[in-house]
Design an enzyme around this catalytic site. Structure first.
Site, short mmCIF file in Angstrom:
data_model
loop_
_atom_site.label_atom_id
_atom_site.label_comp_id
_atom_site.label_asym_id
_atom_site.label_seq_id
_atom_site.Cartn_x
_atom_site.Cartn_y
_atom_site.Cartn_z
N ASP A 42 2.88 8.30 -1.75
CA ASP A 42 2.18 7.29 -2.54
C ASP A 42 2.93 5.95 -2.47
OD1 ASP A 42 0.65 5.92 -4.38
OD2 ASP A 42 0.71 7.49 -5.89
N ASP A 43 2.27 4.93 -1.95
CA ASP A 43 2.85 3.58 -1.88
C ASP A 43 4.08 3.51 -0.98
OD1 ASP A 43 0.87 2.91 -3.65
OD2 ASP A 43 2.19 2.36 -5.30
N CYS A 80 -4.53 3.04 -3.64
CA CYS A 80 -4.51 4.51 -3.76
C CYS A 80 -5.88 5.16 -3.67
CB CYS A 80 -3.88 4.90 -5.10
SG CYS A 80 -2.38 4.02 -5.53
N ARG A 84 -7.76 7.58 -0.80
CA ARG A 84 -7.94 9.01 -1.10
C ARG A 84 -9.40 9.42 -1.02
NH1 ARG A 84 -3.00 10.68 -4.18
NH2 ARG A 84 -1.59 8.92 -3.81
N LYS A 142 -1.13 14.04 -7.47
CA LYS A 142 -1.97 12.96 -7.98
C LYS A 142 -3.37 13.03 -7.37
CE LYS A 142 -2.31 7.95 -7.37
NZ LYS A 142 -1.57 6.71 -7.08
N HIS A 144 -6.52 10.97 -8.92
CA HIS A 144 -6.96 9.58 -9.05
C HIS A 144 -8.38 9.35 -8.53
CE1 HIS A 144 -5.70 5.04 -8.71
NE2 HIS A 144 -6.32 5.33 -9.85
N HIS A 234 5.47 6.04 -5.79
CA HIS A 234 4.84 5.13 -6.75
C HIS A 234 5.81 4.89 -7.90
CE1 HIS A 234 1.96 3.60 -9.72
NE2 HIS A 234 1.01 3.59 -8.78
N ASP A 347 -0.62 6.63 1.46
CA ASP A 347 -1.96 6.17 1.09
C ASP A 347 -2.14 4.66 1.22
OD1 ASP A 347 -0.42 5.42 -1.10
OD2 ASP A 347 -1.74 6.32 -2.60
N ASN A 348 -1.05 3.91 1.29
CA ASN A 348 -1.12 2.45 1.50
C ASN A 348 0.32 1.94 1.63
OD1 ASN A 348 -2.12 2.77 -1.76
ND2 ASN A 348 -0.18 1.73 -1.41
N LYS A 409 0.69 -3.85 -0.53
CA LYS A 409 -0.46 -3.13 -1.10
C LYS A 409 -1.49 -4.12 -1.66
CE LYS A 409 -1.37 0.19 -4.87
NZ LYS A 409 -0.75 1.08 -5.87
#
Length: 583
Positions: A42-43, A80, A84, A142, A144, A234, A347-348, A409
């Site tokens: 994540d991130d 995010c 996803r 996660k 989301h 994250h 994811d990014n 991001k």
């Protein structure tokens, strides 16, 4: 030619057979269909893994790349939930319900089709397709993508799941990480649950859960589809202290030197051109959250504070890699490792934003956490990243994470949407291959379905009208049967929060709103210029015109609702949090 993993005479039967029949098929002499494991960070920036130039110790992920295929030109959404959404469906996020991330959605987008804020019923998740095709399906981490009874993972095809519904959370205790959330919500299968009050750390716990799920059915002969999506990295950046202390002294020279060192390593490894230079626009922007400060202008105490911030981030990455190693060890123990297609990606790109500095947010953070503000210097930062502390790392280290890409991001610049992507499956994939071919997150679902020998279908599923998968299977490219995933003339559009791009071959036409960029369309050859330093728009006007038309067609086809001219992503975040529309 489609990979045939089961006898063709049983292909139709498999899609509708009961579980016991699926076991019988898997016990036949035909090659067993592979397990599938998706590992999502994540991130995490493009340059945060060892094989992508990092100094952070990630031996398990590195080995995956060294024994599999490493992509250097893979793209996702810039935030995010939109990423996803595409990862779970193979359909553009604007059609699937996350046209924008709810936390930053513009006023004019609320209530519009494709902007529901959850994975809608116009698409079918890959988990549902896998489950219907005879796979066990597991999800941990996660989510989301919605938190109502009809939008949790259990309702979207996951047989077993333990999932965080929000965009993030504290990694040590059951607590929101930002004032936009009154609480955080965890579901195990279809029941809301609470976290353990002792011995909990998110990455460790999620790994334990996934091992438990896989182990619960390991002897029944059915393959599994597992989706393990870590909160790492994250914010809040948190990790067991021994992982953070491991990097003592590593970041004392600052972000500028480290960014240069990562680029030099990337060039030596051959994953970027030797002609690439770093984009210094990260210093030129007027937005504090995106402006890379001058390290040498910091005081000695500020340097000490900031070095510890990056140590905390590195420790979180390192811990995640250790947990990934535990998954691998378990799969080896039960004899399933070599028959598992493993995919790792982020994811990014990196998130440089410092939420505690936002209007109205500071009081909330001061009541919840320590080590938040620059004026909180105490001379000893040994508790940073521990229970009760909040750490982020700002634009300086964010720029390092995204090396060699520019910006971050939510931007459609390469720093926002180019991420690490690794595929490993020793039975069919070449060992140690590095590919510079362009691929996009929507391409993952059709790839998985082809590998699993499950029909991706069209515009209906079980008699219901749906949006068809629009990604392209990567399998022929991965196995060397074709040179590229996408044809040279195919256009692939993308939009998030007013930042837009369209790709064709080596070229990318991109725009970031004036609140984040120039507000003008810019053209880059991203195959040789990932830092987007050489705008070719004035030299290739015909291509700009052609790609603009392609982007307009993409907007229309996918129901994109453009943001207002004065839209500001950070101001919208605060506005939505105050109004309660963020959740």
């Amino acid at each position: 030619m489609k990979l045939k993993l089961i006898a063709s005479t049983f292909a139709i039967l498999l899609a509708s057979c009961s579980s016991d029949k699926a076991v019988d098929l898997n016990e036949s002499k035909v090659e067993k269909r592979p397990n599938i494991l998706i590992l999502l960070a994540d991130d995490m920036g493009y340059g945060d893994i060892g094989v992508y130039g990092s100094e952070i110790q990630t031996p398990n992920i590195d080995n995956l790349a060294n024994e599999g295929i490493q992509f250097t030109n893979f793209h996702v959404g810039a935030a995010c939930s939109p990423t996803r959404t595409m990862l779970m469906t193979g359909v553009d996020n604007h059609r699937a319900g996350l046209g924008n991330m709810t936390e930053i959605q513009a006023d004019n987008q609320f209530g519009k089709p494709g902007y529901e804020g959850y994975l809608n019923d116009s698409v079918v998740s890959v988990a549902t397709r896998m489950q219907d095709g005879g796979y066990h399906t597991y999800m941990v981490g996660k989510w989301h993508l919605g938190h109502s009874e009809s939008t949790i993972p259990h309702a979207k095809g996951f047989e077993r799941s333990f999932a965080l519904m929000e965009s993030g959370a504290d990694n040590w205790v059951e607590q929101p990480y930002a004032p936009m959330y009154e609480a955080v919500h965890y579901f195990e299968d279809d029941k809301q649950v609470s976290l353990p009050t002792e011995n909990y750390f998110s990455s460790n716990y999620y790994t334990d859960k996934m091992i438990n799920y896989i182990g619960s059915n390991k002897d029944d002969g059915k393959p599994f589809f597992a989706y393990l999506t870590y909160q790492a990295v994250h914010y809040p950046h948190q990790a067991p202290k021994e992982y953070i202390d491991k990097y003592n002294g590593v970041y004392d020279s600052g972000w500028e030197q480290l960014r240069a060192a990562r680029l030099a390593k990337q060039k030596k490894m051959g994953i970027v051109s030797k002609d690439v230079i770093l984009n210094l626009d990260n210093k030129a922007t007027s937005e504090p959250d995106w402006k890379m400060p001058d390290w040498d202008a910091l005081s000695s105490e500020e340097k000490k504070f900031n070095a510890r911030r990056m140590q905390t981030y590195a420790g979180m990455v390192d811990n995640m890699d250790d947990n990934i190693g535990r998954i691998f060890d378990y799969l080896k123990e039960i004899g399933e490792f070599d028959n598992t297609l493993i995919i790792f990606l982020s994811d990014n790109g990196a998130d440089p934003n410092q939420l505690p500095t936002k209007e109205g947010f500071g009081t909330w953070y001061k009541g919840k956490y320590d080590y938040v503000f620059m004026d909180d210097y105490k001379g000893d930062y040994s508790s940073m990243g521990q229970k009760g502390s909040f750490a982020d790392y700002g634009p300086g280290w964010g720029a390092v994470a995204n090396t060699p890409g520019s910006f971050y991001k939510t931007f459609s610049s390469e720093g926002g949407i180019r991420v690490p992507f690794i595929a490993w499956y020793p039975k069919h994939l070449e060992k140690g291959k590095i590919t510079k071919e362009f691929a996009f997150v929507k391409d993952i679902v059709p790839t998985l379905l082809e590998v699993a020998d499950i029909d991706g279908g069209g515009s209906t599923y079980n008699g219901k009208d749906i949006y068809p998968i629009t990604g392209t299977s990567m399998w022929s490219s991965l196995t060397g049967k074709t040179a590229s995933v996408h044809s040279a003339d195919e256009m692939i559009g993308y939009e998030l929060a007013g930042s837009s791009a369209i790709f064709q071959g080596n070229y990318k036409l991109v725009i970031n709103p004036k609140t984040k960029g120039t507000g003008e369309w810019e053209l880059y050859d991203i195959s040789v210029d990932p830092s987007e330093m050489h705008n070719l728009a004035s030299k290739m006007p015909d291509l700009v015109t052609k790609l603009k038309a392609g982007y307009k067609a993409y907007e229309k086809e996918n129901g994109v609702v453009p943001v207002p001219a004065d839209y500001d992503v950070l101001k919208q975040l605060v506005k939505n949090a105050k109004s309660g529309r963020s959740h």
